[in-house]
Design an enzyme around this catalytic site. Structure first.
Site, PDB file in Angstrom:
ATOM      1  N   CYS A   1       0.831  -1.205   0.000  1.00 29.08           N
ATOM      2  CA  CYS A   1       0.000   0.000   0.000  1.00 29.08           C
ATOM      3  C   CYS A   1       0.866   1.255   0.000  1.00 29.08           C
ATOM      4  CB  CYS A   1      -0.923  -0.021   1.219  1.00 29.08           C
ATOM      5  SG  CYS A   1      -2.018   1.412   1.341  1.00 29.08           S
TER       6      CYS A   1
ATOM      7  N   TRP B   1       2.462   1.550  -3.409  1.00 27.96           N
ATOM      8  CA  TRP B   1       1.484   1.981  -4.404  1.00 27.96           C
ATOM      9  C   TRP B   1       1.405   3.505  -4.472  1.00 27.96           C
ATOM     10  CZ3 TRP B   1      -2.902   4.992  -4.033  1.00 27.96           C
ATOM     11  CH2 TRP B   1      -3.784   4.972  -5.118  1.00 27.96           C
ATOM     12  N   HIS B   2       1.589   4.158  -3.342  1.00 26.68           N
ATOM     13  CA  HIS B   2       1.431   5.611  -3.303  1.00 26.68           C
ATOM     14  C   HIS B   2       2.568   6.351  -4.002  1.00 26.68           C
ATOM     15  CE1 HIS B   2      -1.742   4.878  -0.333  1.00 26.68           C
ATOM     16  NE2 HIS B   2      -2.140   6.100  -0.589  1.00 26.68           N
ATOM     17  N   GLY B   3       3.696   5.736  -4.177  1.00 24.26           N
ATOM     18  CA  GLY B   3       4.757   6.435  -4.878  1.00 24.26           C
ATOM     19  C   GLY B   3       6.103   5.762  -4.767  1.00 24.26           C
TER      20      GLY B   3
ATOM     21  N   PHE C   1      -0.154   9.880  -8.043  1.00 25.20           N
ATOM     22  CA  PHE C   1      -0.081   8.479  -7.648  1.00 25.20           C
ATOM     23  C   PHE C   1      -0.668   7.582  -8.722  1.00 25.20           C
ATOM     24  CE2 PHE C   1      -0.521  10.256  -3.112  1.00 25.20           C
ATOM     25  CZ  PHE C   1       0.819  10.549  -3.084  1.00 25.20           C
TER      26      PHE C   1
END
Length: 461
Positions: free
Chosen positions: A312, A315-317, A461
């Site tokens: 997670c 996934w954001h960056g 993102f």
């Protein structure tokens, strides 16, 4: 960007909505929304204009090929393709930089422009693919309906992540009632106000704090920056979600809620049931449960959660700050699993504990580097420098408008938000709410015309 926002609000959205309302045939309506969505994406992403339709076409083809013995093989290959797509465009430079730092090498770092919305439309495509493989939805025969499902402009570039099963019927047949369209418009306008009037104001202070020399940041300044970002990211992202849900209603689609007053949570686990619900649900459905969930003992459950939070965060960056943020939340989720008493604290103590964890986590999330994150945290808990220089900087941040929006943000994210959920359902409240939405629109247009705009945080993102 301000000009683009005004064009979207005053020209693009009204024209598309009017044309959609006047067209009776569902196929023509869908064609209109596809063209509008592709035009919207092309304007924002001219470099990779073919990437989105290409991704949709490949996923559609793979779904159509899934049958018999090759069903699982095709599904795995399609998932691998989607992950490679993300790895190349989003993480290639990050992987090479990390490898160079680890080995002392000097491999050239690829400079690849990040396509907007790639994380959202890729995850949405994978959810459709996996749901068809599991037999939870039927494979859609029309490539155009799949294209509309993935490319629909309200939620294309910053979510929420929509499951195909939730709107499959509305892709084939839908009616737009006047009262629902009006409610959708009102929801859109309140979301716009969240973004323009609260998130943007908080964001200007956050940028000033994180852009300042650390010698100018004391305990008060660091906490102002931390609380401001807490409100910025919530009102920025929940505001966009409100806008997407509202626009969906205007066109006859019903998206699920993406936020449920997360800052009223009394545990980290509860926070993640209320924050970015579509992403949390995605990881639960497609990663956590397939790994075994909580069915294979406490240790395995904890490891599964840590892996999910690691992914997670990633996934954001493409930055170690996001990974650290994810693992930080994963550690507290694991701790609450291992120590049940943490979930049974008195409500006010549980709320304070949760908000402290969330605030510290978002300091890590916002920092440009891990080093900056720890320096900022050091200032938050040890920056006892109240000299003239640091206090002057602190007082410059506390403008009257910022203080008003800070108070409004705290109230709306907490007690007023709880009351508002009930108030919006009362019949006698409808006229005042529509009047408030109209006034907020005028205020937002004035702010935008004056150049008061920041891109949505989740666009990157």
């Amino acid at each position: 960007m301000t000009f683009s926002s005004l064009v979207f609000l005053c020209i693009f959205l009204p024209l598309v909505f009017l044309a959609h309302s006047l067209i009776p045939a569902i196929r023509v309506r869908n064609a209109l929304l596809i063209l509008a969505s592709l035009a919207f994406y092309t304007y924002g992403e001219p470099v990779y204009v073919l990437l989105l339709p290409g991704s949709v076409l490949l996923n559609y083809t793979c779904v159509r090929l899934m049958s018999g013995r090759r069903k699982k093989r095709v599904m795995i290959l399609a998932v691998i393709f989607n992950l490679i797509l993300l790895a190349v465009f989003k993480y290639a430079g990050f992987f090479v930089e990390s490898l160079n730092a680890l080995t002392g090498g000097e491999l050239p770092v690829p400079k690849i422009h990040l396509p907007i919305g790639i994380s959202f439309f890729t995850f949405q495509a994978m959810s459709y693919l996996i749901d068809v493989y599991r037999g939870e939805v039927e494979a859609e025969k029309s490539p155009f309906r799949v294209l509309l499902y993935i490319s629909f402009f309200p939620q294309l570039i910053a979510g929420p992540i929509v499951r195909f099963r939730d709107i499959a019927g509305e892709l084939r047949e839908r009616t737009v009632k006047l009262d629902e369209a009006a409610e959708g418009l009102r929801r859109f306008l309140f979301g716009l106000a969240k973004k323009v009037l609260i998130a943007n104001v908080m964001g200007s202070v956050v940028d000033a704090v994180y852009g300042a020399e650390m010698s100018h940041v004391n305990l008060l300044t660091a906490w102002i920056g931390a609380v401001a970002f807490l409100l910025q990211i919530y009102f920025d992202f929940s505001g966009y979600s409100d806008m997407a849900i509202g626009m969906g209603r205007m066109f006859g689609f019903h998206f699920r809620e993406n936020f449920d007053l997360p800052y009223t949570s009394t545990s980290v686990r509860e926070f993640w049931r209320r924050w970015h619900i579509s992403l949390s649900t995605w990881f639960k459905e497609y990663v956590y449960i397939p790994l075994g969930g909580n069915r294979k003992g406490a240790l395995r459950t904890g490891l599964n959660k840590l892996l999910v939070f690691f992914l997670c965060g990633l996934w954001h960056g493409a930055n170690w700050t996001f990974v650290l943020w994810g693992l930080f939340h994963g550690a507290f989720s694991f701790l609450e699993e291992a120590v049940p008493r943490l979930r049974k604290l008195p409500r006010w103590i549980g709320w304070l504990y949760t908000m402290l964890v969330v605030t510290v986590g978002f300091v890590i999330f916002r920092a440009e580097t891990v080093g900056q994150a720890f320096r900022m945290l050091g200032r938050m808990f040890g920056g006892f420098d109240f000299g003239a220089g640091t206090m002057s900087f602190t007082l410059q941040l506390l403008t009257p408008f910022f203080l008003v929006m800070l108070a409004a943000g705290i109230l709306v994210a907490g007690p007023v938000g709880k009351i508002g959920k009930r108030f919006f359902k009362e019949e006698r409240a409808q006229i005042p709410l529509y009047a408030a939405a109209f006034l907020l629109l005028l205020w937002c247009l004035l702010r935008l015309s004056g150049g008061a705009y920041m891109p949505f945080i989740y666009f990157r993102f």
